[in-house]
Design a protein around this motif. Structure first.
Motif, PDB file in Angstrom:
ATOM      1  N   GLN A   1       8.377   6.063  -8.174  1.00 28.87           N
ATOM      2  CA  GLN A   1       8.890   5.465  -6.836  1.00 28.87           C
ATOM      3  C   GLN A   1       9.107   3.869  -7.071  1.00 28.87           C
ATOM      4  O   GLN A   1       9.569   3.332  -6.201  1.00 28.87           O
ATOM      5  N   PHE A   2       8.432   3.539  -8.158  1.00 28.12           N
ATOM      6  CA  PHE A   2       8.421   1.963  -8.004  1.00 28.12           C
ATOM      7  C   PHE A   2       9.433   1.317  -8.665  1.00 28.12           C
ATOM      8  O   PHE A   2      10.126   1.696  -9.823  1.00 28.12           O
ATOM      9  N   SER A   3      10.008   0.200  -8.146  1.00 29.72           N
ATOM     10  CA  SER A   3      11.127  -0.682  -8.637  1.00 29.72           C
ATOM     11  C   SER A   3      10.834  -2.129  -8.421  1.00 29.72           C
ATOM     12  O   SER A   3      10.162  -2.499  -7.215  1.00 29.72           O
TER      13      SER A   3
ATOM     14  N   PRO B   1       1.011  -1.291   0.223  1.00 27.00           N
ATOM     15  CA  PRO B   1      -0.092  -0.240   0.030  1.00 27.00           C
ATOM     16  C   PRO B   1       0.803   1.322   0.081  1.00 27.00           C
ATOM     17  O   PRO B   1       0.259   2.245  -0.159  1.00 27.00           O
ATOM     18  N   ASP B   2       2.274   1.211   0.251  1.00 29.81           N
ATOM     19  CA  ASP B   2       2.873   2.437   0.369  1.00 29.81           C
ATOM     20  C   ASP B   2       3.445   2.893  -1.017  1.00 29.81           C
ATOM     21  O   ASP B   2       4.122   3.885  -1.064  1.00 29.81           O
TER      22      ASP B   2
END
Length: 500
Positions: A431-433, A424-425
């Motif tokens: 910001q995704f990897s 959920p963060d």
């Protein structure tokens, strides 16, 4: 006197020829009218006898619809009959609008799954998410129903109440909302993909789509782009007049975009640009692929023929036929092919020759012997009879079979849904990897779901063994077949590593 007699003979002879031609035409027309009336009478008589004497009850709507559909299939796949029950589908096809909650569904076993939620519409505002399992609509269980049946239950008149029960992470929840008029945006995305390149994703030619593309283009121009990409890959087309309007955004007034020619001359028409362009100078690239058809091909073909921009990608579908809609009795509709369309160079890009079907009813592509060369405005050679050939051809990189299986069987979608709820963060794509640990979780997910697949090579060997057994060769070469099976057997763990 002699001259007068010759003139009389010529006049008489001419009248006889004219009378003969007129008589032949009338006889031919009368014969055609008689054959139509005769066959309609036979059809009516046949149905009357079936209805009276067939052993079981006949559903008249179903059997007549089947007869109409099969009759139209002998013509082309674009001439279609829409009964009153399909009125909403017909409206959605031409306008992109329908009454519903704003979501797409797909098959997912016993229950269908929400595959996409349109932002800003009732489903999105209520909190329904992609990956939710649809269990009930207004208390009616949906187990075992097809996607079409479930979709029809979700649709309805705007303003009506609906309660949708979904299962998410093993827990059922009810979502109450009102249906609305859903308008699918023809431009789902536009933006700057780098400092100098504006990009517009354009998916369908529905009513007023020109305004959507225009607004996207005007918005992009505030960023001072040096070039524009118009992406019509997978765009199946739609309204011809909207295609003219799209070209007009990049080409000034007075330029012919497309013309239509058919049997009924009153439908023949030339379509030209009529307004000032938004930008006639900015470098333009149009992206196409095998799924770009009809109105999308008019846009790409006109841009190419007028030398306004370059076409990039794969050869397009090749649909050069025009349809209009005719209202029939009892609120039914007929979409009928009335003409072929021709883009500015004079070429028709129809790929399949429906006018000359094979003996088995199938149709072939336009043969090379009938393909002609045309010239663009600046003299470049282009050809008809097979879609729009891009100026710069780029073949898509083929997926491995394991990747294709994972995508087509929705394992990637299901894992992504699971990942979303367990992380959920995640706030934004920037910001995704996806880490090595995440990929290990994906492997475990596939093992838990007992995912496996067969390669084409394995399937071919199975067929070979079946043939060998039938022809009595298998027992003579049993060890050879066993060794071959062992050598070509795929390893899932190895494939997941190699094709990561």
């Amino acid at each position: 006197m002699k001259k007068t007699k010759q003139i009389r003979l010529i006049i008489v002879f001419s009248l006889l020829i004219f009378a003969g031609i007129s008589t032949a035409f009338l006889v031919t027309q009368e014969s055609r009218d008689f054959r139509i009336a005769k066959n309609l009478d036979i059809f009516f008589s046949l149905f009357r006898e079936l209805n009276a004497f067939y052993v079981d009850e006949i559903d008249p709507d179903k059997i007549i619809k089947s007869g109409i559909d099969n009759m139209l299939q002998t013509l082309d796949p674009y001439t279609v009959y829409y009964p009153e029950s399909d009125a909403d589908d017909f409206t959605f096809m031409t306008t992109g609008k329908y009454g519903g909650i704003g979501s797409l569904v797909r098959g997912g076993g016993e229950y269908v799954v929400i595959s996409e939620v349109y932002k800003g519409f009732p489903a999105d505002r209520a909190g329904i998410k992609a990956g939710d399992l649809l269990k009930k609509v207004d208390g009616i269980p949906l187990k075992g129903l097809s996607t079409d049946n479930v979709s029809n239950k979700l649709k309805g008149s705007p303003g009506t109440d609906i309660t949708v029960t979904v299962e998410r992470n093993g827990t059922e929840s009810d979502f109450r909302m009102k249906r609305e008029r859903i308008i699918i945006p023809p431009v789902p995305f536009f933006g700057m993909i780098d400092e100098k390149t504006g990009y517009i994703r354009f998916t369908t030619f529905t009513q007023d789509c020109v305004e959507e593309v225009k607004n996207a283009l005007v918005s992009l121009k505030t960023n001072n782009p040096q070039q524009i990409i118009l992406d019509v890959r997978g765009n199946p087309g739609g309204l011809l007049t909207e295609a003219v309007g799209i070209v007009n955004l990049f080409v000034g007034p007075g330029n012919e975009v497309v013309s239509t020619k058919g049997k009924v001359k009153q439908f023949d028409e030339d379509f030209k640009t009529t307004k000032a362009a938004i930008d006639e100078k900015i470098p333009l690239a149009v992206l196409i692929n095998r799924g770009s058809a009809s109105a999308a091909e008019i846009v790409a073909g006109a841009i190419q023929d007028l030398d306004r921009g370059i076409i990039v990608g794969q050869r397009s579908y090749g649909k050069g036929l025009v349809q209009i809609t005719r209202s029939l009795s009892y609120n039914t509709q007929l979409k009928v092919t009335t003409a072929k369309y021709y883009i500015p160079s004079g070429r028709c890009i129809q790929a399949l020759d429906f006018s000359h079907p094979n003996e088995d009813g199938s149709v072939g592509i336009i043969p090379d012997s009938l393909i002609s060369e045309f010239k663009t405005r600046n003299g470049r050679a282009v050809r008809d009879g097979g879609g729009i050939t891009p100026d710069v051809e780029i073949a898509p990189e083929p997926l491995s079979q394991v990747a294709s299986e994972l995508f087509l069987r929705n394992y990637i979608f299901d894992f992504a849904s699971k990942y979303y709820w367990s992380h959920p963060d995640i706030n934004s794509i920037s910001q995704f990897s996806f880490t090595d640990s995440d990929y290990d979780d994906f492997r475990s997910f596939l093992i838990d779901r007992k995912f496996n697949y067969r390669t084409f090579t394995e399937a071919s060997l199975t067929q070979l063994i079946s043939n060998a057994k039938r022809e009595k060769y298998y027992d003579l070469n049993k060890d050879l077949f066993a060794e071959l099976e062992k050598d070509i057997a795929h390893n899932l763990d190895h494939d997941l590593t190699m094709f990561r």
